[in-house]
Design a protein around this motif. Structure first.
Motif, mmCIF file in Angstrom:
data_model
loop_
_atom_site.group_PDB
_atom_site.id
_atom_site.type_symbol
_atom_site.label_atom_id
_atom_site.label_comp_id
_atom_site.label_asym_id
_atom_site.label_seq_id
_atom_site.Cartn_x
_atom_site.Cartn_y
_atom_site.Cartn_z
ATOM 1 N N PRO A 15 0.817 -1.228 0.000
ATOM 2 C CA PRO A 15 0.000 0.000 0.000
ATOM 3 C C PRO A 15 0.848 1.274 0.000
ATOM 4 N N GLU A 16 2.066 1.213 0.565
ATOM 5 C CA GLU A 16 2.910 2.399 0.614
ATOM 6 C C GLU A 16 3.426 2.786 -0.769
ATOM 7 N N SER A 17 3.721 1.804 -1.599
ATOM 8 C CA SER A 17 4.216 2.081 -2.960
ATOM 9 C C SER A 17 3.439 1.213 -3.949
ATOM 10 N N PRO A 18 2.203 1.590 -4.256
ATOM 11 C CA PRO A 18 1.349 0.746 -5.108
ATOM 12 C C PRO A 18 1.885 0.627 -6.532
ATOM 13 N N VAL A 19 1.724 -0.568 -7.079
ATOM 14 C CA VAL A 19 2.076 -0.841 -8.482
ATOM 15 C C VAL A 19 0.840 -1.446 -9.138
ATOM 16 N N ARG A 20 0.276 -0.747 -10.098
ATOM 17 C CA ARG A 20 -0.980 -1.159 -10.724
ATOM 18 C C ARG A 20 -0.781 -1.876 -12.042
ATOM 19 N N LEU A 21 0.433 -1.882 -12.570
ATOM 20 C CA LEU A 21 0.716 -2.497 -13.868
ATOM 21 C C LEU A 21 1.544 -3.756 -13.692
ATOM 22 N N ALA A 22 1.409 -4.681 -14.640
ATOM 23 C CA ALA A 22 2.270 -5.864 -14.706
ATOM 24 C C ALA A 22 2.636 -6.104 -16.162
ATOM 25 N N ARG A 23 3.809 -6.666 -16.391
ATOM 26 C CA ARG A 23 4.291 -6.935 -17.747
ATOM 27 C C ARG A 23 3.990 -8.390 -18.098
ATOM 28 N N LEU A 24 3.314 -8.584 -19.213
ATOM 29 C CA LEU A 24 3.060 -9.923 -19.715
ATOM 30 C C LEU A 24 4.084 -10.255 -20.797
ATOM 31 N N GLN A 25 3.828 -11.300 -21.587
ATOM 32 C CA GLN A 25 4.758 -11.650 -22.645
ATOM 33 C C GLN A 25 4.722 -10.593 -23.740
ATOM 34 N N GLY A 26 5.885 -10.412 -24.389
ATOM 35 C CA GLY A 26 5.949 -9.480 -25.506
ATOM 36 C C GLY A 26 5.738 -8.053 -25.033
ATOM 37 N N LEU A 27 4.883 -7.330 -25.743
ATOM 38 C CA LEU A 27 4.615 -5.925 -25.439
ATOM 39 C C LEU A 27 3.300 -5.741 -24.687
ATOM 40 N N HIS A 28 2.720 -6.808 -24.178
ATOM 41 C CA HIS A 28 1.434 -6.733 -23.506
ATOM 42 C C HIS A 28 1.617 -6.386 -22.028
ATOM 43 N N PHE A 29 0.728 -5.502 -21.536
ATOM 44 C CA PHE A 29 0.710 -5.111 -20.128
ATOM 45 C C PHE A 29 -0.658 -5.456 -19.540
ATOM 46 N N LEU A 30 -0.672 -5.687 -18.219
ATOM 47 C CA LEU A 30 -1.883 -6.139 -17.529
ATOM 48 C C LEU A 30 -2.344 -5.108 -16.511
ATOM 49 N N LEU A 31 -3.653 -4.824 -16.520
ATOM 50 C CA LEU A 31 -4.349 -4.054 -15.491
ATOM 51 C C LEU A 31 -5.525 -4.888 -15.007
ATOM 52 N N VAL A 32 -5.822 -4.834 -13.717
ATOM 53 C CA VAL A 32 -6.985 -5.538 -13.173
ATOM 54 C C VAL A 32 -7.826 -4.524 -12.416
ATOM 55 N N MET A 33 -9.096 -4.411 -12.770
ATOM 56 C CA MET A 33 -9.985 -3.406 -12.188
ATOM 57 C C MET A 33 -11.150 -4.092 -11.482
ATOM 58 N N ASP A 34 -11.437 -3.657 -10.246
ATOM 59 C CA ASP A 34 -12.598 -4.146 -9.502
ATOM 60 C C ASP A 34 -13.784 -3.235 -9.826
ATOM 61 N N VAL A 35 -14.767 -3.787 -10.537
ATOM 62 C CA VAL A 35 -15.920 -3.001 -10.970
ATOM 63 C C VAL A 35 -17.160 -3.278 -10.121
#
Length: 699
Positions: free
Chosen positions: A333-353
């Motif tokens: 929580p002190e240093s949040p990271v919202r992105l993750a790197r997938l294979q290749g040039l793809h990046f991941l975000l996960v959103m709680d809707v």
């Protein structure tokens, strides 16, 4: 497990404290009223409901994290019951409509509670909107029926209750696959509600005493609240078991992508799985995005230098969204990271809707727009600068699939769809999945058709348009699928490229062309046969050897084969493609440019490298008007090729009107359905005989 015990302790303390207070007030009330008047049965039940409801409501609000139960439902149910009891306490005949309105609210709240579960495979926002609309509409119709006196109060109540029960049953049936526990809970609430509705109806008909109606109402309330407490307890037990399972599960060590310093695919996937277990009330949307023009930068700067730009991009995007709490945090929580790197040039975000009150699609699109605007531009490395563009794909956990790997792959499919359609955001739906399955099925069927030689082959004549003298044929291939869909060569090439069968298809085209050449020479017709090949086939080093081998097998000269090359391949300036064309010309194979546009680059190529002809599409002449641009372009190309003394064949001359217009422009050679839709090799001798009789110049 600590938060569960703390919640239990807090709830227990509040319940005991309130019970002691209520008990003390009860003794005081009884002592005071002994000298005056004792409580009526209804007043006693009002005090009973007040004393019982407060601890339960506090327990619902205190327990954290919040169970999957709507807080407003027990609150509204308590208010509605108290309203009903107060109405019945003060001359129920004078307040009949008020009592019936509060009774309707109790009935509808319990029915709504029965339907307060997600429909499997349905869109959450649309199903909730439909349910809310049905409940509110039925309540308004009931109020109108009461005060307009269209029907009696008992009939209005009976109709409302019947419709409400039917709606609830339909909703329970649609959500029957949610879980066995949910089914039991919904059916229990429905049974309680039916008993309550029957009690109101019999009271209106004069067959039920007032005190008995009060008892039924309070009992209905108690059973509904007990059902809600059952839900809370089972949720807490499930969470405690999940935490025990997580405590015994080996923790995954945080690992980062060396290029972007973001969590990598393996860690992000494992962290995501644990988050779902910890928070079962969340509803997650998986968002995959990529910079769509990064491949060109790799080609200019190389991977090492372009990785520096990718690091800058990842840093800027991460900074722009690190304060968004609705996004899953892969770090502390002190240093949040919202992105993750997938294979290749793809990046991941996960959103709680799950907490949003607006349309999920709109919220996600807004986030994607913010990310697209957060891309710095232009991004520079030394003297090189470029703008990045993003594309996004979205899939939902639970709605599309419960398998996270599958959800991520479906979000990537939606990303590809958005990239093809040049949209910012693409949402996965079953149509994409069905299309992908259909494409896979087509690939399997085409592979089988190529291997077992079940394609349909035909020859389309090329003629001198005025005398109808034959100057050649074009080898055509079509494929009739099992569902009677007929695909032409262009459609087959796309599928063959995807399945890796383009070279095998090219070999069959070459083989069929040489068979046709041999058959024509057997019929004393020495004219060329033209073929179209998939684009990548010219890059296959074995293709030239195969053409030479087929020429020897059928004992014909390669000069009677004409290969039609797409203009786009010539303009690619690929050394390998040029070398293949040079090798074909050294064998004597003629080269023709298909779909010639008359561009400056194409004319330069024609001057450097001799070709045997070009082809232009005359299909647009069918709808061309006097002075139209299509007509002017074709007219200019015909004039240009005549001055360059280069043979030009007009294709798609399907009707006599196009032929006459083509001749008026100075066109000499053409092909199309005006002359023949296609001739099989078995029909070729009979067709040639009939053609020569009709047009003696071919004899």
């Amino acid at each position: 497990m600590g938060f569960v015990m703390a919640s239990y302790s807090a709830a227990r303390l509040v319940m005991f404290s309130l019970f002691a207070i209520i008990l003390s007030f009860s003794f005081i009330s009884f002592e005071a009223s002994a000298a005056s008047e004792s409580f009526s049965f209804i007043e006693f039940n009002i005090a009973f409901v007040l004393g019982l409801s407060l601890p339960v409501l506090l327990m619902v609000f205190i327990i954290k994290p919040r169970p999957a139960i709507k807080k407003r439902l027990p609150v509204l149910l308590t208010i509605a019951l108290l309203g009903l009891l107060y109405s019945l306490n003060f001359h129920p005949q004078n307040h009949l409509y008020t009592s019936l309105i509060f009774g309707c609210l109790i009935f509808q709240i319990i029915s709504y509670w029965s339907c307060n579960y997600h429909l499997v495979g349905k869109t959450l926002s649309s199903s909730f909107s439909l349910k809310n609309g049905l409940f509110f509409g039925l309540f308004c119709i009931y109020i109108f029926a009461l005060y307009s006196a269209v029907v009696s109060a008992s009939v209005a109540w009976l109709l409302m209750a019947s419709v409400q029960v039917i709606i609830t049953l339909i909703y329970i049936w649609l959500s029957r696959n949610t879980s066995h526990e949910v089914n039991i809970r919904s059916l229990t609430l429905l049974a309680i509600n039916i008993v309550f509705a029957a009690g109101i109806y019999f009271w209106l008909a004069g067959n039920l005493a007032l005190n008995l109606l009060v008892a039924i109402s309070v009992t209905t309330y108690l059973l509904a609240m007990a059902n809600g407490c059952w839900h809370i307890i089972t949720t807490l037990i499930t969470r405690e078991n999940d935490h025990k399972a997580l405590s015994t599960r080996p923790q995954v060590q945080v690992s980062y992508d060396p290029t972007t310093n973001l969590p990598n695919y393996q860690y992000a996937l494992s962290f995501f799985e644990q988050s779902i277990v910890n928070n079962d009330s969340a509803r997650y949307a998986v968002i995959i995005f990529k910079p769509i023009n990064f491949q060109q930068i790799n080609g200019v700067l190389g991977h090492h230098n372009s990785d520096i730009l990718l690091l800058q991009l990842a840093y800027c995007l991460q900074k722009s969204i690190e304060s968004k709490d609705e996004l899953l945090n892969f770090s502390t929580p002190e240093s949040p990271v919202r992105l993750a790197r997938l294979q290749g040039l793809h990046f991941l975000l996960v959103m709680d809707v799950s907490q949003t009150k607006h349309s999920e699609d709109l919220i996600i699109e807004q986030l994607c727009k913010e990310l697209a605007l957060a891309v710095p531009g232009p991004m520079s490395f030394k003297s090189f600068s470029s703008f990045f563009k993003l594309a996004f794909g979205v899939a939902f956990v639970g709605q599309n699939s419960h398998n996270l790997t599958e959800v991520i792959s479906w979000a990537e499919d939606a990303l590809l769809q958005a990239e093809k359609q040049q949209k910012l955001v693409g949402f996965f739906n079953q149509e994409i999945a069905i299309f992908n399955q259909q494409q896979l099925h087509k690939m399997e069927q085409l592979k089988y058709a190529i291997q077992h030689n079940t394609l349909q082959w035909s020859l389309q004549p090329q003629v001198k348009v005025q005398s109808k003298r034959l100057i050649g044929f074009e080898m055509q291939v079509s494929w009739q699928r099992q569902d009677d869909e007929i695909l032409n060569l262009a459609d087959m090439m796309v599928i063959a490229e995807q399945s890796g069968d383009s070279y095998t298809l090219s070999r069959q085209i070459v083989s069929q062309a040489f068979k046709a050449i041999a058959e024509l020479q057997h019929l004393n017709m020495s004219i060329p046969v033209a073929i179209k090949l998939p684009e990548n086939s010219l890059l296959e080093p074995d293709l030239i050897d195969y053409i030479e081998q087929q020429a020897e097998t059928h004992n014909v000269d390669c000069q009677w084969l004409m290969v039609e090359v797409q203009e786009a391949i010539l303009l690619m300036s690929s050394p390998q493609a040029k070398a293949s064309i040079d090798q074909l010309k050294s064998l004597g194979v003629k080269i023709s440019i298909d779909q010639f546009s008359g561009s400056y680059e194409a004319l330069r190529y024609i001057r450097r490298m001799a070709v045997s002809g070009i082809k232009i599409d005359c299909y647009s002449l069918a709808k061309a008007t006097a002075g139209s641009s299509d007509k002017a372009i074709i007219n200019a190309l015909i004039t240009l090729t005549r001055k360059m003394d280069l043979p030009l064949i007009g294709t798609n001359i399907n009707v006599i009107a196009i032929e006459e217009m083509f001749i008026a422009m100075g066109g000499e050679f053409g092909q199309g359905q005006r002359y023949s839709a296609g001739i099989t090799q078995e029909e070729l001798p009979y067709w040639l005989t009939a053609w020569q009789k009709q047009y003696p110049d071919n004899a």
